[in-house]
Each structure stands twice: as C-alpha cells, then as structure tokens.
Design a protein around this motif. Structure first.
Motif, PDB file in Angstrom:
ATOM      1  N   GLY A  86     -42.045  10.648 -57.974  1.00  0.00           N
ATOM      2  CA  GLY A  86     -41.781   9.283 -58.433  1.00  0.00           C
ATOM      3  C   GLY A  86     -40.799   8.553 -57.543  1.00  0.00           C
ATOM      4  O   GLY A  86     -40.941   7.347 -57.305  1.00  0.00           O
ATOM      5  N   TYR A  87     -39.796   9.266 -57.044  1.00  0.00           N
ATOM      6  CA  TYR A  87     -38.804   8.632 -56.172  1.00  0.00           C
ATOM      7  C   TYR A  87     -39.441   8.187 -54.859  1.00  0.00           C
ATOM      8  O   TYR A  87     -39.144   7.105 -54.342  1.00  0.00           O
ATOM      9  CB  TYR A  87     -37.665   9.613 -55.913  1.00  0.00           C
ATOM     10  CG  TYR A  87     -36.590   9.086 -54.996  1.00  0.00           C
ATOM     11  CD1 TYR A  87     -35.792   8.019 -55.375  1.00  0.00           C
ATOM     12  CD2 TYR A  87     -36.385   9.649 -53.737  1.00  0.00           C
ATOM     13  CE1 TYR A  87     -34.811   7.531 -54.527  1.00  0.00           C
ATOM     14  CE2 TYR A  87     -35.399   9.181 -52.888  1.00  0.00           C
ATOM     15  CZ  TYR A  87     -34.616   8.113 -53.290  1.00  0.00           C
ATOM     16  OH  TYR A  87     -33.643   7.628 -52.444  1.00  0.00           O
ATOM     17  N   SER A 132     -41.340   5.030 -55.463  1.00  0.00           N
ATOM     18  CA  SER A 132     -40.463   3.874 -55.671  1.00  0.00           C
ATOM     19  C   SER A 132     -39.925   3.327 -54.350  1.00  0.00           C
ATOM     20  O   SER A 132     -39.793   2.108 -54.179  1.00  0.00           O
ATOM     21  CB  SER A 132     -39.297   4.254 -56.592  1.00  0.00           C
ATOM     22  OG  SER A 132     -38.396   5.140 -55.958  1.00  0.00           O
ATOM     23  N   ALA A 147     -43.920  10.950 -64.589  1.00  0.00           N
ATOM     24  CA  ALA A 147     -43.617  10.065 -65.714  1.00  0.00           C
ATOM     25  C   ALA A 147     -43.270   8.687 -65.169  1.00  0.00           C
ATOM     26  O   ALA A 147     -42.337   8.550 -64.380  1.00  0.00           O
ATOM     27  CB  ALA A 147     -42.450  10.619 -66.527  1.00  0.00           C
ATOM     28  N   GLN A 196     -41.712   5.133 -64.547  1.00  0.00           N
ATOM     29  CA  GLN A 196     -40.399   4.555 -64.840  1.00  0.00           C
ATOM     30  C   GLN A 196     -40.433   3.064 -64.531  1.00  0.00           C
ATOM     31  O   GLN A 196     -41.107   2.618 -63.596  1.00  0.00           O
ATOM     32  CB  GLN A 196     -39.314   5.228 -63.998  1.00  0.00           C
ATOM     33  CG  GLN A 196     -39.205   6.735 -64.196  1.00  0.00           C
ATOM     34  CD  GLN A 196     -38.648   7.096 -65.548  1.00  0.00           C
ATOM     35  OE1 GLN A 196     -37.836   6.372 -66.113  1.00  0.00           O
ATOM     36  NE2 GLN A 196     -39.086   8.230 -66.096  1.00  0.00           N
ATOM     37  N   ALA A 197     -39.666   2.301 -65.308  1.00  0.00           N
ATOM     38  CA  ALA A 197     -39.685   0.847 -65.164  1.00  0.00           C
ATOM     39  C   ALA A 197     -39.232   0.407 -63.774  1.00  0.00           C
ATOM     40  O   ALA A 197     -39.751  -0.583 -63.231  1.00  0.00           O
ATOM     41  CB  ALA A 197     -38.807   0.203 -66.234  1.00  0.00           C
ATOM     42  N   CYS A 218     -44.637   3.618 -70.616  1.00  0.00           N
ATOM     43  CA  CYS A 218     -43.384   3.226 -69.968  1.00  0.00           C
ATOM     44  C   CYS A 218     -42.906   1.908 -70.577  1.00  0.00           C
ATOM     45  O   CYS A 218     -43.593   0.885 -70.471  1.00  0.00           O
ATOM     46  CB  CYS A 218     -43.576   3.089 -68.464  1.00  0.00           C
ATOM     47  SG  CYS A 218     -42.108   2.543 -67.577  1.00  0.00           S
ATOM     48  N   ASP A 222     -37.790  -2.548 -69.233  1.00  0.00           N
ATOM     49  CA  ASP A 222     -36.354  -2.638 -69.427  1.00  0.00           C
ATOM     50  C   ASP A 222     -35.908  -4.090 -69.313  1.00  0.00           C
ATOM     51  O   ASP A 222     -36.748  -5.001 -69.202  1.00  0.00           O
ATOM     52  CB  ASP A 222     -35.604  -1.748 -68.436  1.00  0.00           C
ATOM     53  CG  ASP A 222     -35.904  -2.102 -66.975  1.00  0.00           C
ATOM     54  OD1 ASP A 222     -36.473  -3.186 -66.728  1.00  0.00           O
ATOM     55  OD2 ASP A 222     -35.583  -1.292 -66.097  1.00  0.00           O
TER      56      ASP A 222
END
Length: 553
Positions: free
Chosen positions: A397-398, A401, A430, A432-433, A464, A467
C-alpha cells in the motif's frame, strides 16, 4: 464391591437402553471378547480398579443422559476416584463441566480431589473457556482449600495471557507466594511482553518493581530485556539505563539483545552519538560483541538525522569487523540517501546490495521509488516499479501511495486512476484514505468533481471510510464548481461521520457561502462546526428548499 455393582444394576436395569448397554459393555468387555467366551462360562470377577471405572462410566452417563437418576447413586457412595474418572470420559469441555457440576453439587456432593479440579480447569482452558476455568480455580482454592503447584499455576497464567486476560494473569502471579509456589520467570516475562504489546508499559514497570521488591520471583536476562524494550519504546531511555545498572543485583549481565535494545532506544530518541558510543564500547571491551542489529540501529539513527557520511562510516566499520549487512541495513541506507535527494548514492548502495547477493524486498524498491519521486524523476520511479515484477515482488500500500501521489502532482490523473484500479484488485492490501485522496484532489482541481465523487464512492465500496481530508477536498471542489447545495450535503455528511472539520475547511466554506449570498447557511455551518448543531435535520428550512440550487460564486 460386588454389592455396590449390584446396587448400581438395580438402579439401571429397569431402564436398559443406552445406560444399560454402556454398563454391560464395561463389565463384560467388548462384544468381540464376549463372543469368544464359552456359552457356559461367566465373566470374571472385576477388580477394584475396573469396578471404579465401571461406576465412573455409569456416573458420566447418568450426569449427561439421566440426571434425575443421580440421587440413586448415594446408595453406593461413589468415591472421588470414580468421579475423577467420570470427568475423563466426557467428550468435550461442556460435557466435562456438566459432569463436574452434577457430581460435586447436590444431591451427590462428592468432594472433588485436587486432581479433578485441575483436570477440569485444564480442559476448559484448552477449549478457550478461561473465564469458567478461573471461576473453578477460585472455587478450588477458596471453597475446597486446595493450593496449586508451580507447574499448574504457570499453565493457568500462560493460558490466560494467551486469551488476553492479562489482568487475571497478573492477579494469579501476585498470589503465587500465598499458594507457596514459585513460578518460573517465563510466565512473568510472557505476561509483561503481552502487556507491552498492548501499550501498557507503565503497568509493566509498576508490576516489575513490585514483584522484585516482594521477591515473588527472580528476574532473568529476558525479564530485564522485556522491560527495557518497553521503556525504550515510550522514550524513557534514562529508565532503561537504570534497569541495566540493576541487572547485577539479580546475578544478570546484559547480553547482545540488551545492548541492541539500548542502542536502538538511544538512536530513536535522537541520541545517536550516545548509541554510537555504546557500540564503540562493545567493540572495545570484547565481552559482548555487537552484531548486525547493533550496527544497523546506529546507521538508521544517523540516516534519520541526515548524517549520511557518519552512517556510511559505521557501515564501513561493520564490514571491516567481518559482519555482513542484511537487507534492513541496505534499506536504511537507500532510504536515507533518497530522503536527502542523493539518488546516485542510493543506486550505488542498491547495486552493492545486488552484487553481494543480498535479496531486495518491497521496502528496498519503495525507498528507491520514493527517492526518485522526491527528485521529480517520475519516469525513473516507474521504471523501478516495473523492475519489481522481474524480482517477483508485489508493491504494498505504501508503494502505491508514493506513485499515485507523484502522478497526481504532475496532473497525470489517468495513470493514477489506473494504478488505483490495480490496487482495488489486490485483496491483500487494505485500502486507506490517504491513497485515494490525491486522486480525488487532482480531479477536483481539474473540475471533474463528479469523477472525484465516483472515486469516493469506490473507496467506500472497498470498505475504506473517507477522512476529513477527503470531505474537505470534495467540499472545496464542489464550491469551486458553484454547486453549493452538494457541498453543503458533503459538509453535513462529514460531521455526521465523526470527521471534525478544521478551521481552514470551515473558514473557506463559510467564505464560499457568503459569496453565494447564503448568510443563514454560513451561520448554521459555524454552529455545526462548533458543536451547536448536530444533524442535517437541523438545517433551516430555507436551506432545505434550496439544496438543489447551484449558485455562482
């Protein structure tokens, strides 16, 4: 004994079906053995042990299938030995608990042995019913007056620790001296480690101090390492140093793990020089030699401080000492050079890593990609992204991003959306926003607010939650498109979702409302943001009437 068996038969022979069959099987042996007996022969007289087992099977059967017949067993006065054997015949924990309760409560009220109590507690613990086990343990110690031995108490503590009943474990260990047993340090260490894993470092320090003060147990090196790691994790390095000094009181000497924890703690609290000094002292004394973890901690500390020359000096010292760097060591250096924009050195470290056949991982490639993106070399970052597939390494995920954020910064929204779609197909990541927000932002800035909202809906479908940044981007984006009614709806949705808007969002939104000639709505937003209103149902009626009106700024 024959009279007891005869009395038992008198109880059950009028009811021959399952129980009589079980009793007949127990007395005469398996059917295969019965068929081998001559027709004129009779079964041998049962011994004392076999009779007790025979009675135990009857007790278990009655407790589970015919509880109303239990009072009849008072005629034969079952022994605690037979009751204990009945427990072992129960097919599961629930049945065992039912048998235990039936035999040791009214009407039979057979006094259980200490072995029976411990046996049922073990069965319950292994079935995940630690709460029931603790209740029986309390009954065993208080009502029946049995004291556990160290081995059994250690088992119960470990079982409760594994079940996250950490306070119960601490209570049991605190009572060890009352029971007259000395539990091994392993149980204490495991509990402290679990407490630290849940962020309860202060509780661990308090328990540790109390235990050693009351001489409940004698801590070993592992005990100190667990507590030292905990206090270092919360930045209390001075407390860690004090604990290291106290190790000698208990006949312990700090080992390599102790020093690694201490060095890492010093480096994490920006005291890299002190951490490096500990490393030098270890090399100089030669009693407890540093390893790759020790060196890597110091290298990481210097990299985070931006002192890459010092980091490389420690790296060279490590290699000269005959200690081979591992993947983590190289990742730290690559990330450090990437953060300061020295891509040439980062690539050189990576090439050295491959020459020494140290396998790269996803962190290695993510660090290189991040470095190229920081320098604006997005095409080189995408090349590294492609190289990952050749090494059969999946981005995490990182990694997604980093690339998505950089693509959005260069207004390459189509490529960013393509990667986002690829991410959505990965069930192991998973969402993430913070990964979605850059795409929503770049679309809003390009005026594609409806496409941005589709991205928002897509992230919600993936589980998700948006935010406050997601909502802020959409609110400002719809305002800039003069679609105030939808911006108002997003604001209310934001507040109801529990995302508190910051002052920048509120001030910007109010400015848009005032420019649109909607002072009442601006006032309501101010009250809603300050907690004066709580629901979209409280929107003034004029606003509700105009929710479908787009107003030009």
């Amino acid at each position: 004994m024959p009279s007891r068996l005869h009395a038992l038969l008198c109880i059950y022979l009028p009811h021959p079906r399952p129980l009589a069959r079980l009793l007949h099987y127990s007395a005469a042996g398996p059917p295969s053995q019965q068929q081998q007996l001559p027709p004129s022969s009779s079964p041998p007289s049962p011994s004392h042990a076999s009779a007790e087992l025979w009675i135990a099977k009857a007790l278990a059967s009655a407790a589970l299938l015919r509880p109303r017949h239990l009072p009849g067993f008072r005629r034969i006065d079952p022994s605690p030995l037979a009751a204990a054997a009945a427990l072992r015949l129960a097919p599961c924990a629930s049945s065992a608990l039912a048998v235990f309760t039936a035999l040791h409560c009214s009407p039979l009220s057979i006094t259980p042995s200490a072995h029976s109590c411990q046996q049922i507690i073990v069965v319950l613990c292994r079935s995940g019913r630690q709460a029931d086990a603790l209740q029986l343990f309390d009954q065993m110690t208080t009502h029946y007056g049995y004291s556990p031995d160290a081995r059994f108490l250690s088992f119960l503590v470990s079982s409760c620790t594994c079940a996250n009943l950490l306070d119960a474990s601490a209570t049991l260990l605190s009572k060890a001296s009352e029971f007259g047993c000395r539990v091994e340090a392993y149980a204490y260490n495991k509990l402290m480690s679990s407490l630290i894993g849940r962020g309860r470092v202060h509780d661990v320090v308090a328990l540790f101090e109390r235990w050693i003060q009351d001489r409940v147990y004698s801590p070993d090196v592992w005990s100190f390492n667990v507590v030292i790691k905990g206090v270092c994790r919360v930045g209390q390095v001075q407390k860690a140093l004090e604990l290291v000094e106290r190790m000698n009181e208990f006949g312990c000497s700090p080992d390599t793990v102790t020093h690694n924890i201490l060095v890492d703690g010093l480096c994490r609290t920006n005291e890299v020089s002190r951490g490096h000094e500990v490393l030098r002292r270890l090399q100089r004394d030669g009693v407890c030699m540093p390893n790759v973890v020790t060196f890597t901690s110091v290298i990481s500390g210097y990299c985070k401080a931006g002192k890459l020359e010092d980091a490389m000096a420690v790296y060279n010292d490590m290699v000269a000492s005959g200690i081979m760097p591992n993947t983590v060591t190289y990742n730290v250096l690559i990330n450090g050079y990437g953060k300061v924009g020295d891509l040439g050195s980062a690539v050189e470290v990576y090439q050295q890593m491959t020459r020494l056949r140290c396998p790269p991982d996803v962190v290695t490639f993510s660090s290189l990609i991040d470095g190229y993106c920081r320098c604006g070399q997005l095409d080189d970052a995408l090349r590294i992204w492609s190289d990952m597939a050749q090494h059969r390494i999946q981005p995490n995920g990182y990694t997604f991003s980093i690339i998505i954020h950089s693509l959005c910064k260069q207004n390459r929204s189509d490529e960013a959306i393509g990667l986002l779609n690829e991410l959505n197909l990965r069930p192991d990541i998973a969402p993430q926003a913070f990964i979605y927000n850059p795409v929503i932002d770049v679309l809003c800035k390009c005026g594609k607010v409806d496409e941005a909202n589709l991205i928002r809906k897509g992230m919600e479908e993936k589980g998700c939650r948006p935010d406050k940044y997601t909502y802020t981007i959409l609110i400002i984006g719809y305002c800039m498109k003069s679609r105030i009614s939808e911006a108002i709806m997003f604001f209310h949705e934001m507040v109801e979702a529990g995302c508190s808007p910051d002052s920048i969002t509120v001030n910007c939104f109010i400015s848009c409302l005032l420019k649109a000639g909607m002072p009442n709505e601006a006032d309501h937003v101010m009250r809603l943001a300050s907690g004066g209103a709580s629901s979209i149902q409280e929107v003034p009626s004029p606003v509700r009437q105009r929710l479908d009106i787009s107003v030009a700024l």
